[in-house]
Design an enzyme around this catalytic site. Structure first.
Site, PDB file in Angstrom:
ATOM      1  N   GLY A 117      -2.604   7.368   3.125  1.00  0.00           N
ATOM      2  CA  GLY A 117      -3.247   6.067   4.727  1.00  0.00           C
ATOM      3  C   GLY A 117      -3.549   7.064   5.733  1.00  0.00           C
ATOM      4  N   ALA A 149       0.663   7.122   4.275  1.00  0.00           N
ATOM      5  CA  ALA A 149       1.826   5.843   4.427  1.00  0.00           C
ATOM      6  C   ALA A 149       3.185   7.251   4.094  1.00  0.00           C
ATOM      7  CB  ALA A 149       1.720   4.804   3.505  1.00  0.00           C
ATOM      8  N   GLU A 159      -7.338   6.902   5.483  1.00  0.00           N
ATOM      9  CA  GLU A 159      -7.981   5.182   5.469  1.00  0.00           C
ATOM     10  C   GLU A 159      -7.691   4.695   6.642  1.00  0.00           C
ATOM     11  OE1 GLU A 159      -4.995   4.559   2.335  1.00  0.00           O
ATOM     12  OE2 GLU A 159      -5.917   3.293   1.221  1.00  0.00           O
ATOM     13  N   GLU A 183      -3.070   9.371  -3.657  1.00  0.00           N
ATOM     14  CA  GLU A 183      -3.019   8.221  -3.946  1.00  0.00           C
ATOM     15  C   GLU A 183      -2.036   8.807  -5.350  1.00  0.00           C
ATOM     16  OE1 GLU A 183      -4.414   7.979  -1.716  1.00  0.00           O
ATOM     17  OE2 GLU A 183      -3.279   6.352  -0.211  1.00  0.00           O
TER      18      GLU A 183
END
Ligand code: COA
Length: 260
Positions: free
Chosen positions: A112, A66, A115, A135
Protein backbone atom coordinates in the site's frame (compact mmCIF):
# COMPACT_ATOMS: atom_id res chain seq x y z
CA UNK A 1 -7.13 20.20 12.58
CA UNK A 2 -4.96 17.69 14.43
CA UNK A 3 -4.33 14.22 13.05
CA UNK A 4 -3.34 11.18 15.07
CA UNK A 5 -0.87 9.87 12.49
CA UNK A 6 0.05 12.83 10.31
CA UNK A 7 2.15 15.96 10.55
CA UNK A 8 1.21 18.78 8.19
CA UNK A 9 3.13 21.94 7.42
CA UNK A 10 2.26 24.65 4.91
CA UNK A 11 5.02 26.93 3.66
CA UNK A 12 5.08 29.12 0.57
CA UNK A 13 2.00 27.40 -0.88
CA UNK A 14 3.52 23.93 -0.47
CA UNK A 15 1.84 21.54 1.97
CA UNK A 16 4.02 18.73 3.29
CA UNK A 17 2.07 15.80 4.70
CA UNK A 18 4.24 13.45 6.76
CA UNK A 19 2.84 10.04 7.65
CA UNK A 20 3.88 9.65 11.25
CA UNK A 21 3.83 6.09 12.64
CA UNK A 22 7.58 5.41 12.55
CA UNK A 23 7.43 2.56 15.10
CA UNK A 24 5.29 0.65 12.55
CA UNK A 25 7.27 1.93 9.55
CA UNK A 26 4.32 4.23 8.78
CA UNK A 27 2.07 1.28 7.86
CA UNK A 28 -1.35 2.41 6.72
CA UNK A 29 -3.88 1.39 9.36
CA UNK A 30 -7.49 2.49 9.02
CA UNK A 31 -6.96 5.57 11.18
CA UNK A 32 -4.06 6.72 8.99
CA UNK A 33 -6.00 6.15 5.77
CA UNK A 34 -8.89 8.15 7.22
CA UNK A 35 -6.52 10.93 8.39
CA UNK A 36 -4.84 11.07 4.98
CA UNK A 37 -8.13 11.16 3.16
CA UNK A 38 -9.43 14.04 5.33
CA UNK A 39 -6.14 15.94 5.11
CA UNK A 40 -5.87 15.70 1.32
CA UNK A 41 -9.52 16.82 0.96
CA UNK A 42 -8.88 19.78 3.26
CA UNK A 43 -5.64 20.77 1.49
CA UNK A 44 -7.35 20.39 -1.89
CA UNK A 45 -9.79 23.13 -0.84
CA UNK A 46 -7.21 25.40 0.80
CA UNK A 47 -6.38 28.36 -1.48
CA UNK A 48 -3.05 28.84 0.33
CA UNK A 49 -1.89 25.46 -1.00
CA UNK A 50 -0.84 24.88 -4.61
CA UNK A 51 1.18 21.65 -4.34
CA UNK A 52 1.03 18.77 -1.84
CA UNK A 53 4.05 16.60 -0.97
CA UNK A 54 3.51 13.28 0.81
CA UNK A 55 6.41 11.69 2.69
CA UNK A 56 7.06 9.37 5.65
CA UNK A 57 8.55 10.14 9.04
CA UNK A 58 11.88 8.69 10.12
CA UNK A 59 14.77 7.58 7.94
CA UNK A 60 13.63 4.05 7.28
CA UNK A 61 10.22 4.09 5.62
CA UNK A 62 7.90 6.03 3.39
CA UNK A 63 5.13 3.51 4.11
CA UNK A 64 5.80 -0.24 4.64
CA UNK A 65 2.34 -1.19 3.41
CA UNK A 66 -1.20 -1.53 4.61
CA UNK A 67 -1.30 -2.54 8.28
CA UNK A 68 -1.21 -6.34 8.12
CA UNK A 69 -2.36 -6.71 11.74
CA UNK A 70 -5.71 -5.09 10.91
CA UNK A 71 -6.80 -7.34 8.05
CA UNK A 72 -5.28 -10.69 9.08
CA UNK A 73 -8.74 -12.10 10.00
CA UNK A 74 -10.82 -10.51 7.23
CA UNK A 75 -13.43 -12.41 5.21
CA UNK A 76 -13.89 -12.24 1.43
CA UNK A 77 -16.49 -9.48 1.79
CA UNK A 78 -14.40 -7.48 4.27
CA UNK A 79 -11.34 -7.80 2.03
CA UNK A 80 -13.22 -6.47 -1.01
CA UNK A 81 -14.62 -3.60 1.08
CA UNK A 82 -11.16 -2.70 2.39
CA UNK A 83 -9.89 -2.30 -1.18
CA UNK A 84 -13.00 -0.51 -2.47
CA UNK A 85 -13.17 2.01 0.38
CA UNK A 86 -9.43 2.70 0.33
CA UNK A 87 -9.37 3.21 -3.44
CA UNK A 88 -12.33 5.57 -3.39
CA UNK A 89 -11.49 7.62 -0.31
CA UNK A 90 -7.75 7.97 -0.82
CA UNK A 91 -5.93 6.47 -3.77
CA UNK A 92 -8.28 7.47 -6.61
CA UNK A 93 -9.01 10.70 -4.78
CA UNK A 94 -5.33 11.69 -4.83
CA UNK A 95 -4.93 10.69 -8.48
CA UNK A 96 -7.90 12.86 -9.46
CA UNK A 97 -7.07 15.83 -7.23
CA UNK A 98 -6.91 19.13 -9.11
CA UNK A 99 -3.68 20.08 -7.35
CA UNK A 100 -0.39 18.30 -7.97
CA UNK A 101 0.52 15.68 -5.37
CA UNK A 102 4.15 14.51 -5.30
CA UNK A 103 5.43 11.52 -3.34
CA UNK A 104 8.81 12.05 -1.68
CA UNK A 105 9.75 8.40 -1.10
CA UNK A 106 12.21 8.40 1.80
CA UNK A 107 12.66 4.66 2.47
CA UNK A 108 10.60 1.46 2.16
CA UNK A 109 7.56 1.94 -0.09
CA UNK A 110 5.97 -1.49 -0.04
CA UNK A 111 2.49 -2.74 -0.87
CA UNK A 112 0.00 0.00 0.00
CA UNK A 113 2.97 2.35 0.45
CA UNK A 114 4.09 1.97 -3.15
CA UNK A 115 0.44 2.12 -4.21
CA UNK A 116 0.11 5.43 -2.36
CA UNK A 117 3.24 6.76 -4.09
CA UNK A 118 1.88 5.58 -7.45
CA UNK A 119 -1.46 7.31 -6.86
CA UNK A 120 0.49 10.58 -6.54
CA UNK A 121 1.08 12.48 -9.78
CA UNK A 122 4.79 11.69 -9.75
CA UNK A 123 7.54 10.48 -7.43
CA UNK A 124 10.98 11.50 -6.18
CA UNK A 125 13.01 9.00 -4.11
CA UNK A 126 15.99 9.11 -1.79
CA UNK A 127 18.82 6.76 -2.73
CA UNK A 128 18.07 4.46 0.25
CA UNK A 129 14.46 3.88 -0.86
CA UNK A 130 13.27 0.36 -1.66
CA UNK A 131 10.07 -0.29 -3.57
CA UNK A 132 7.95 -3.36 -4.17
CA UNK A 133 4.54 -4.97 -4.09
CA UNK A 134 5.01 -8.00 -1.78
CA UNK A 135 1.31 -8.89 -1.38
CA UNK A 136 1.65 -12.36 -2.93
CA UNK A 137 3.95 -13.29 -0.01
CA UNK A 138 0.85 -12.80 2.17
CA UNK A 139 -1.47 -14.73 -0.14
CA UNK A 140 -2.93 -11.50 -1.54
CA UNK A 141 -2.64 -9.27 -4.57
CA UNK A 142 -2.25 -5.49 -4.46
CA UNK A 143 -5.66 -3.99 -3.63
CA UNK A 144 -5.11 -0.23 -3.73
CA UNK A 145 -4.65 0.04 -7.49
CA UNK A 146 -1.21 -1.58 -7.73
CA UNK A 147 -2.10 -4.03 -10.50
CA UNK A 148 -3.31 -1.09 -12.60
CA UNK A 149 -0.88 1.74 -11.86
CA UNK A 150 2.36 -0.29 -11.78
CA UNK A 151 2.00 -1.47 -15.42
CA UNK A 152 1.01 2.07 -16.44
CA UNK A 153 4.29 3.34 -15.01
CA UNK A 154 6.80 0.54 -15.70
CA UNK A 155 5.17 -1.54 -18.45
CA UNK A 156 3.32 -4.84 -18.27
CA UNK A 157 6.29 -7.22 -18.25
CA UNK A 158 8.13 -5.47 -15.44
CA UNK A 159 4.91 -5.12 -13.41
CA UNK A 160 4.18 -8.83 -13.85
CA UNK A 161 7.67 -9.72 -12.67
CA UNK A 162 7.65 -7.30 -9.71
CA UNK A 163 4.23 -8.47 -8.50
CA UNK A 164 4.85 -12.20 -9.06
CA UNK A 165 8.32 -12.25 -7.47
CA UNK A 166 7.42 -9.72 -4.73
CA UNK A 167 10.97 -8.42 -5.17
CA UNK A 168 12.04 -5.01 -3.94
CA UNK A 169 13.83 -2.71 -6.35
CA UNK A 170 16.30 0.04 -5.45
CA UNK A 171 15.70 3.75 -6.05
CA UNK A 172 18.11 3.67 -9.02
CA UNK A 173 16.28 0.71 -10.59
CA UNK A 174 12.98 2.50 -9.97
CA UNK A 175 14.36 5.49 -11.85
CA UNK A 176 15.47 3.30 -14.76
CA UNK A 177 11.96 1.78 -14.81
CA UNK A 178 10.28 5.21 -14.84
CA UNK A 179 8.65 4.56 -11.48
CA UNK A 180 10.39 7.56 -9.90
CA UNK A 181 11.52 10.67 -11.76
CA UNK A 182 14.54 11.61 -9.63
CA UNK A 183 16.82 10.11 -6.98
CA UNK A 184 18.49 12.28 -4.34
CA UNK A 185 20.57 11.89 -1.20
CA UNK A 186 18.25 11.31 1.78
CA UNK A 187 19.05 14.70 3.34
CA UNK A 188 18.19 16.48 0.10
CA UNK A 189 14.95 14.70 -0.74
CA UNK A 190 12.49 17.23 0.66
CA UNK A 191 14.32 20.35 -0.53
CA UNK A 192 14.72 18.85 -4.00
CA UNK A 193 11.01 17.95 -4.14
CA UNK A 194 10.06 21.41 -2.90
CA UNK A 195 12.22 22.86 -5.69
CA UNK A 196 10.07 21.04 -8.25
CA UNK A 197 6.93 22.24 -6.45
CA UNK A 198 8.17 25.84 -6.67
CA UNK A 199 8.53 25.51 -10.43
CA UNK A 200 4.95 24.22 -10.67
CA UNK A 201 3.63 27.05 -8.50
CA UNK A 202 4.88 29.63 -11.01
CA UNK A 203 2.42 28.25 -13.57
CA UNK A 204 -1.33 28.70 -14.01
CA UNK A 205 -3.27 26.56 -11.48
CA UNK A 206 -6.38 25.99 -13.62
CA UNK A 207 -4.23 24.91 -16.56
CA UNK A 208 -2.31 22.54 -14.24
CA UNK A 209 -5.58 21.01 -13.01
CA UNK A 210 -6.76 20.50 -16.59
CA UNK A 211 -3.43 18.93 -17.55
CA UNK A 212 -3.86 16.43 -14.68
CA UNK A 213 -7.41 15.64 -15.81
CA UNK A 214 -6.42 15.22 -19.46
CA UNK A 215 -3.39 13.02 -18.74
CA UNK A 216 -5.45 10.85 -16.36
CA UNK A 217 -8.21 10.46 -18.96
CA UNK A 218 -5.89 8.29 -21.06
CA UNK A 219 -5.96 5.68 -18.30
CA UNK A 220 -9.69 5.61 -17.58
CA UNK A 221 -12.12 3.13 -19.09
CA UNK A 222 -14.61 4.71 -21.45
CA UNK A 223 -12.80 8.07 -21.57
CA UNK A 224 -11.33 9.55 -24.71
CA UNK A 225 -8.25 11.42 -23.56
CA UNK A 226 -8.07 13.46 -26.77
CA UNK A 227 -11.69 14.63 -26.22
CA UNK A 228 -10.88 15.55 -22.61
CA UNK A 229 -7.85 17.49 -23.82
CA UNK A 230 -9.86 19.39 -26.44
CA UNK A 231 -12.54 20.42 -23.89
CA UNK A 232 -9.95 21.35 -21.28
CA UNK A 233 -7.87 23.32 -23.79
CA UNK A 234 -10.99 25.29 -24.72
CA UNK A 235 -11.89 25.97 -21.08
CA UNK A 236 -8.45 27.46 -20.42
CA UNK A 237 -9.27 30.24 -22.92
CA UNK A 238 -12.06 31.42 -20.57
CA UNK A 239 -9.72 32.05 -17.61
CA UNK A 240 -8.16 35.28 -16.36
CA UNK A 241 -4.91 33.35 -16.08
CA UNK A 242 -4.90 32.75 -19.85
CA UNK A 243 -5.28 36.50 -20.43
CA UNK A 244 -2.56 37.18 -17.87
CA UNK A 245 -0.19 34.56 -19.28
CA UNK A 246 -0.45 35.71 -22.87
CA UNK A 247 -0.44 39.43 -21.96
CA UNK A 248 2.63 39.00 -19.73
CA UNK A 249 4.44 37.19 -22.55
CA UNK A 250 3.66 39.97 -25.02
CA UNK A 251 4.63 42.64 -22.46
CA UNK A 252 7.89 40.77 -21.72
CA UNK A 253 7.16 40.43 -17.99
CA UNK A 254 6.53 37.54 -15.57
CA UNK A 255 2.91 36.40 -15.32
CA UNK A 256 1.13 36.71 -11.96
CA UNK A 257 -1.40 33.88 -11.89
CA UNK A 258 -4.37 33.90 -9.51
CA UNK A 259 -6.02 30.62 -10.41
CA UNK A 260 -9.05 32.42 -11.82
N1 COA B 1 1.84 -3.77 8.74
C1 COA B 1 1.91 -3.78 10.09
N2 COA B 1 3.05 -3.61 10.76
C2 COA B 1 4.17 -3.43 10.05
C3 COA B 1 4.18 -3.41 8.65
C4 COA B 1 2.94 -3.59 7.99
N3 COA B 1 2.84 -3.56 6.65
N4 COA B 1 5.45 -3.23 8.22
C5 COA B 1 6.22 -3.12 9.33
N5 COA B 1 5.45 -3.25 10.43
C6 COA B 1 5.88 -3.20 11.83
C7 COA B 1 6.54 -4.50 12.27
O1 COA B 1 5.57 -5.46 12.63
C8 COA B 1 7.35 -4.01 13.44
O2 COA B 1 6.49 -3.83 14.55
P1 COA B 1 6.95 -4.36 16.02
O3 COA B 1 8.23 -3.64 16.31
O4 COA B 1 5.82 -3.94 16.90
O5 COA B 1 7.14 -5.83 15.89
C9 COA B 1 7.80 -2.61 13.01
O6 COA B 1 6.89 -2.21 12.00
C10 COA B 1 9.20 -2.59 12.44
O7 COA B 1 9.27 -3.53 11.38
P2 COA B 1 10.35 -4.71 11.28
O8 COA B 1 9.78 -5.81 10.44
O9 COA B 1 10.83 -5.09 12.65
O10 COA B 1 11.54 -3.95 10.51
P3 COA B 1 12.65 -4.62 9.60
O11 COA B 1 13.66 -3.57 9.35
O12 COA B 1 13.12 -5.91 10.19
O13 COA B 1 11.91 -4.99 8.21
C11 COA B 1 10.41 -4.59 6.36
C12 COA B 1 11.39 -3.97 7.40
C13 COA B 1 9.76 -3.43 5.64
C14 COA B 1 11.19 -5.43 5.37
C15 COA B 1 9.37 -5.47 7.10
O14 COA B 1 8.80 -4.68 8.15
C16 COA B 1 8.24 -5.94 6.22
O15 COA B 1 8.43 -6.86 5.44
N6 COA B 1 7.03 -5.32 6.36
C17 COA B 1 5.85 -5.76 5.68
C18 COA B 1 5.91 -5.34 4.21
C19 COA B 1 4.67 -5.83 3.48
O16 COA B 1 4.45 -7.01 3.28
N7 COA B 1 3.85 -4.88 3.06
C20 COA B 1 2.68 -5.15 2.28
C21 COA B 1 1.48 -5.16 3.13
S1 COA B 1 0.02 -5.37 2.14
Amino acid sequence: MNYENLLISIEEKIATVTINRPAKLNALNKATISDLSKAIKMLGKNDDVRVIIITGSGEKAFVAGADISEFANYTVVEGAMLAAEGQESLFDFIENLKKPVIAAVNGFALGGGLELAMACHFRVASDNAKMGLPEVTLGLIPGYGGTQRLPQLVGKGRAMEMIMTAAMISAEEAKQYGLVNHVTAPAELLDFTKGIAQKIIKNAPFAISRAIKSINANYKDGKDGFETEIKSFGKCFGTQDFKEGTTAFLEKRKAEFTGK
